[in-house]
Design an enzyme around this catalytic site. Sequence first.
Site, PDB file in Angstrom:
ATOM      1  CD  GLU A   1      -7.808 -10.699  23.496  1.00 59.52           C
ATOM      2  OE1 GLU A   1      -8.559 -11.697  23.531  1.00 59.52           O
ATOM      3  OE2 GLU A   1      -8.154  -9.612  23.038  1.00 59.52           O
TER       4      GLU A   1
ATOM      5  CD  GLU B   1      -2.186 -12.439  20.919  1.00 66.53           C
ATOM      6  OE1 GLU B   1      -3.292 -12.697  21.450  1.00 66.53           O
ATOM      7  OE2 GLU B   1      -2.000 -12.433  19.692  1.00 66.53           O
TER       8      GLU B   1
ATOM      9  CB  CYS C   1     -14.292 -11.870  22.100  1.00 70.33           C
ATOM     10  SG  CYS C   1     -12.910 -11.738  23.205  1.00 70.33           S
TER      11      CYS C   1
ATOM     12  CB  SER D   1      -5.993 -11.166  20.027  1.00 75.64           C
ATOM     13  OG  SER D   1      -5.801 -12.335  20.788  1.00 75.64           O
TER      14      SER D   1
ATOM     15  CE  LYS E   1     -19.129 -15.620  20.009  1.00 73.59           C
ATOM     16  NZ  LYS E   1     -17.665 -15.790  20.115  1.00 73.59           N
TER      17      LYS E   1
ATOM     18  CD  GLU F   1     -16.177 -17.758  17.179  1.00 73.54           C
ATOM     19  OE1 GLU F   1     -17.104 -17.857  18.008  1.00 73.54           O
ATOM     20  OE2 GLU F   1     -15.157 -17.085  17.406  1.00 73.54           O
TER      21      GLU F   1
ATOM     22  CD  GLU G   1     -10.677 -21.621  10.934  1.00 74.16           C
ATOM     23  OE1 GLU G   1     -11.267 -22.268  10.049  1.00 74.16           O
ATOM     24  OE2 GLU G   1     -10.836 -20.398  11.099  1.00 74.16           O
TER      25      GLU G   1
ATOM     26  CB  CYS H   1     -22.555 -10.230  23.807  1.00 72.81           C
ATOM     27  SG  CYS H   1     -20.814 -10.211  23.395  1.00 72.81           S
TER      28      CYS H   1
END
Lengths: 459, 180
Positions: free
Chosen positions: A163, A166, A183, A203, A242, A245, A250, A387
């Site tokens: 990141e 990037e 994230c 990102s 999560k 996710e 994908e 978190c």
Amino acid sequence: MAKKLQENIKIDAELCTGCRRCSEVCPVDAIEGEEGKPQSVNIAKCVMCGQCVQICSAYDSPFEQYATSRSQRLKERNMPMVKEPLFAAYYQGDFFKVKKQLADKKQFSMVQCAPAVRVSLAEEFGMPLGSLVPGKMVAALKRLGFTRVYDTNFAADLTIMEEGSELVKRITEGGSLPMFTSCCPAWVKFVENEYPELIDHLSSCKSPQQMAGSMFKTYGASIDGVDAREVYSVAIMPCTCKKSEASRPEMKSSGYQDVDAVLTTRELAYLIKEAAIDFNDLPEESFDKPLGMYSGAGTIFGVTGGVMEAAIRTAYELITKEPIENVNVTSVRGEQGVRKVTLDTGALKLKTVVVSGLKNVIPILEDVQRGKADFHFMEVMTCPAGCISGGGQPKMLLPVDGRKAYENRKSSTYQHDEEQHYRKSHENPDIQDIYQKFLGEPLGHKSHKLLHTHYKPSR
Amino acid sequence: MSRNLNSFVLADSKKCIGCRVCEVACAVAHLDTEIKTVGNMNFSLNPRLYLVKTPEITMPVQCRHCEDAPCLKSCPVSAIKEQSNRIVIDEAGCIGCKSCIIACPFGAIELIVSRQEAMGDDPEVIASKCDLCGGAPACVKACPREALQYVDMVKEGTQRRIAAANMMSGFHNEFMVREG
């Protein structure tokens, strides 16, 4: 056929009294219903952050009679036979799924633990709020039968490498700016749901959980000489989103679902208790290497401002080629919902924004849409303190203890950062090693395939 | 003969939203060990006030600490006493006969399994009701809507009389002015 996403936040209509305190903390107005009547969750809007689960106080009173039995309620929630009170807002867990896999001794299992779990897990065993217990957590996971106990913190360091590179690339070579962190899956889902036109600002990095998952089934599998197909990959998370996710279709760069199951901090505590492991009496043990080695920068991902601070520690050196003067970037830490900090890197004044609490990001996104954003990089975490205050964390009986818990978990997280030999992601020797032996370079071909992703508008 | 009247907790049904935070806070305040997280609870929450929710009304009901307490009079083993302006149950003396439950016009008493005994083979059932937490009720403190009030009868009377005096002096002056 598209695999169905795991959408798991629910409200038990029999227990809900319609007080609507959950709707006050829901960042996306997904809780619907009349005052005084049972509420329901609008799944199309819900980002599965689980803040409603944390605030709900409508429990199963022993002085009332319900049509649904306690064992039925536990079954609906995928919970073991615990005796704790049950509340109206809940999430469907994965306890039995993981327990079954662990019972198979031939299974080659790899587990990762998010940074925020080591500062909260002990609370479920009566230890003081915010106790720091990475060593006991590892010992418990080994006794539960996980073959390799790795760490999300390693993948957080990996996230910073990708990141940070990037960001520098988008600034120097052009690309969508400002760039947003990716994230937090609830935040990503929010952008996909409500601001699809801003997707390019996210990102392309996968979250640390998913980076760890894809490393487990590629590099990790090759180290142990096992086939990716044989690896059962589990993540222990402070987060209810999560789970969703990990179930995204994908997320299978290894050829298989990179993370097979996600347990919350609370569900891990159930597993430990059911296995009759005396948590408080466990020795301190260490994460397995190499995918369990981490820097202090990796561990601060668990608090608001942490991803930004970790990124700054590395990006400063990427841009200036000199080490940062003070590794503690205290200006990005704090409680305010929006914090703006400019970092002087000589030629470039790097303008950053840190947001905690999803509602606080809306005015900023409106600015970005109108082309009025005056910054380069924004970290967003959905939950109020990051978190450490996630929907899967230990639930406090009293609201006043919730505030205390956030405070203590935060200070334990920064303490753990300061205890680490390496404080910057790029100095983690096993990160350097994985690039040398396996990945090549940040943003390289292999990274692109295994560590980056794409997003889809929901509408 | 003058005496201080017993205090009690009173709920305002116009403010109450039915969240049950008061019940949870009450149950936690009466635990015999300190427990902070839900995951550490291995038994049900046993509050001493009870949310009432009907289509018309939402509010918790709890003991009024009656001056001429029917529960106290009904107890065959004198396990209910008046102590420092509160009606309290002596748990060790209680035989679980339910007379107090029948006698109470507010439904403010319930039988619960005492925790220590619940751990052993011979669970003991005892009567349980509001004890005003020794003068600082946990339910009042925890309510997110300030719907609960600790009514201290001595202070309440004094305060009401002061408010009334202020109001009446206003009326009176106005009246006097008009008269004049």
